[in-house]
Design a protein around this motif. Sequence first.
Motif, PDB file in Angstrom:
ATOM      1  N   GLU A  41       0.839   4.134  -2.901  1.00 56.49           N
ATOM      2  CA  GLU A  41       0.589   5.536  -2.551  1.00 56.49           C
ATOM      3  C   GLU A  41       1.762   6.435  -2.926  1.00 56.49           C
ATOM      4  O   GLU A  41       1.575   7.623  -3.188  1.00 56.49           O
TER       5      GLU A  41
ATOM      6  N   ASN B  60     -12.387  -0.965  -6.433  1.00 53.34           N
ATOM      7  CA  ASN B  60     -12.922   0.359  -6.766  1.00 53.34           C
ATOM      8  C   ASN B  60     -11.852   1.445  -6.675  1.00 53.34           C
ATOM      9  O   ASN B  60     -11.783   2.325  -7.535  1.00 53.34           O
ATOM     10  N   CYS B  61     -11.020   1.373  -5.671  1.00 55.00           N
ATOM     11  CA  CYS B  61      -9.935   2.340  -5.510  1.00 55.00           C
ATOM     12  C   CYS B  61      -8.955   2.240  -6.679  1.00 55.00           C
ATOM     13  O   CYS B  61      -8.541   3.253  -7.250  1.00 55.00           O
ATOM     14  N   ALA B  62      -8.597   1.021  -7.053  1.00 55.86           N
ATOM     15  CA  ALA B  62      -7.674   0.823  -8.175  1.00 55.86           C
ATOM     16  C   ALA B  62      -8.297   1.320  -9.472  1.00 55.86           C
ATOM     17  O   ALA B  62      -7.628   1.954 -10.290  1.00 55.86           O
ATOM     18  N   ARG B  63      -9.573   1.058  -9.651  1.00 55.95           N
ATOM     19  CA  ARG B  63     -10.271   1.529 -10.860  1.00 55.95           C
ATOM     20  C   ARG B  63     -10.220   3.056 -10.925  1.00 55.95           C
ATOM     21  O   ARG B  63      -9.945   3.641 -11.982  1.00 55.95           O
ATOM     22  N   ASP B  64     -10.451   3.719  -9.793  1.00 56.53           N
ATOM     23  CA  ASP B  64     -10.381   5.184  -9.749  1.00 56.53           C
ATOM     24  C   ASP B  64      -8.973   5.683 -10.067  1.00 56.53           C
ATOM     25  O   ASP B  64      -8.797   6.660 -10.797  1.00 56.53           O
ATOM     26  N   ARG B  65      -7.958   5.004  -9.536  1.00 55.29           N
ATOM     27  CA  ARG B  65      -6.569   5.391  -9.815  1.00 55.29           C
ATOM     28  C   ARG B  65      -6.253   5.233 -11.294  1.00 55.29           C
ATOM     29  O   ARG B  65      -5.532   6.041 -11.861  1.00 55.29           O
TER      30      ARG B  65
ATOM     31  N   ASP C  44     -13.657  -2.625  -2.148  1.00 53.43           N
ATOM     32  CA  ASP C  44     -13.055  -1.296  -2.034  1.00 53.43           C
ATOM     33  C   ASP C  44     -11.697  -1.233  -2.722  1.00 53.43           C
ATOM     34  O   ASP C  44     -11.358  -0.224  -3.345  1.00 53.43           O
ATOM     35  N   VAL C  45     -10.909  -2.301  -2.604  1.00 50.90           N
ATOM     36  CA  VAL C  45      -9.601  -2.349  -3.269  1.00 50.90           C
ATOM     37  C   VAL C  45      -9.782  -2.199  -4.779  1.00 50.90           C
ATOM     38  O   VAL C  45      -9.103  -1.404  -5.429  1.00 50.90           O
TER      39      VAL C  45
ATOM     40  N   THR D 133      -7.737   8.167 -13.237  1.00 48.50           N
ATOM     41  CA  THR D 133      -7.066   9.453 -13.032  1.00 48.50           C
ATOM     42  C   THR D 133      -5.585   9.414 -13.409  1.00 48.50           C
ATOM     43  O   THR D 133      -4.937  10.435 -13.449  1.00 48.50           O
TER      44      THR D 133
ATOM     45  N   ARG E  50       0.830  -1.209   0.000  1.00 45.51           N
ATOM     46  CA  ARG E  50       0.000   0.000   0.000  1.00 45.51           C
ATOM     47  C   ARG E  50       0.860   1.253   0.000  1.00 45.51           C
ATOM     48  O   ARG E  50       0.592   2.204  -0.736  1.00 45.51           O
TER      49      ARG E  50
END
Length: 100
Positions: A12, A90-95, A87-88, A98, A8
């Motif tokens: 980050e 979804n977070c990766a998809r958002d990253r 959540d993992v 962007t 993580r």
Amino acid sequence: MQTLVSARSLVEAGRPFAAHEVLEARWKAGPAEERNLWQGLAQICVGLTHAARGNSVGALRLFERGEARLEEYGSGEGPTYGLDLTDVVNCARDRMRTGR
């Protein structure tokens, strides 16, 4: 678990490929029944790497493989070490969207 803390932290810091290496070591050394967890996380990190390098086709391919492994793993009884696998993903998809 130190593997997750390290991975993580690397993601980050903008170093998803290094996170992949940490996760890959765990998948190869860990119990066979957890393979989909660790391999799925590692593949998502490689997807993030491809996205950051502008390879959207490769990014999507690896992300989808990782997502499928996590989905399969999450449908079982194996430990998730405090991760919410949805959540993992979804977070990766958002990253990936962007580019960070």
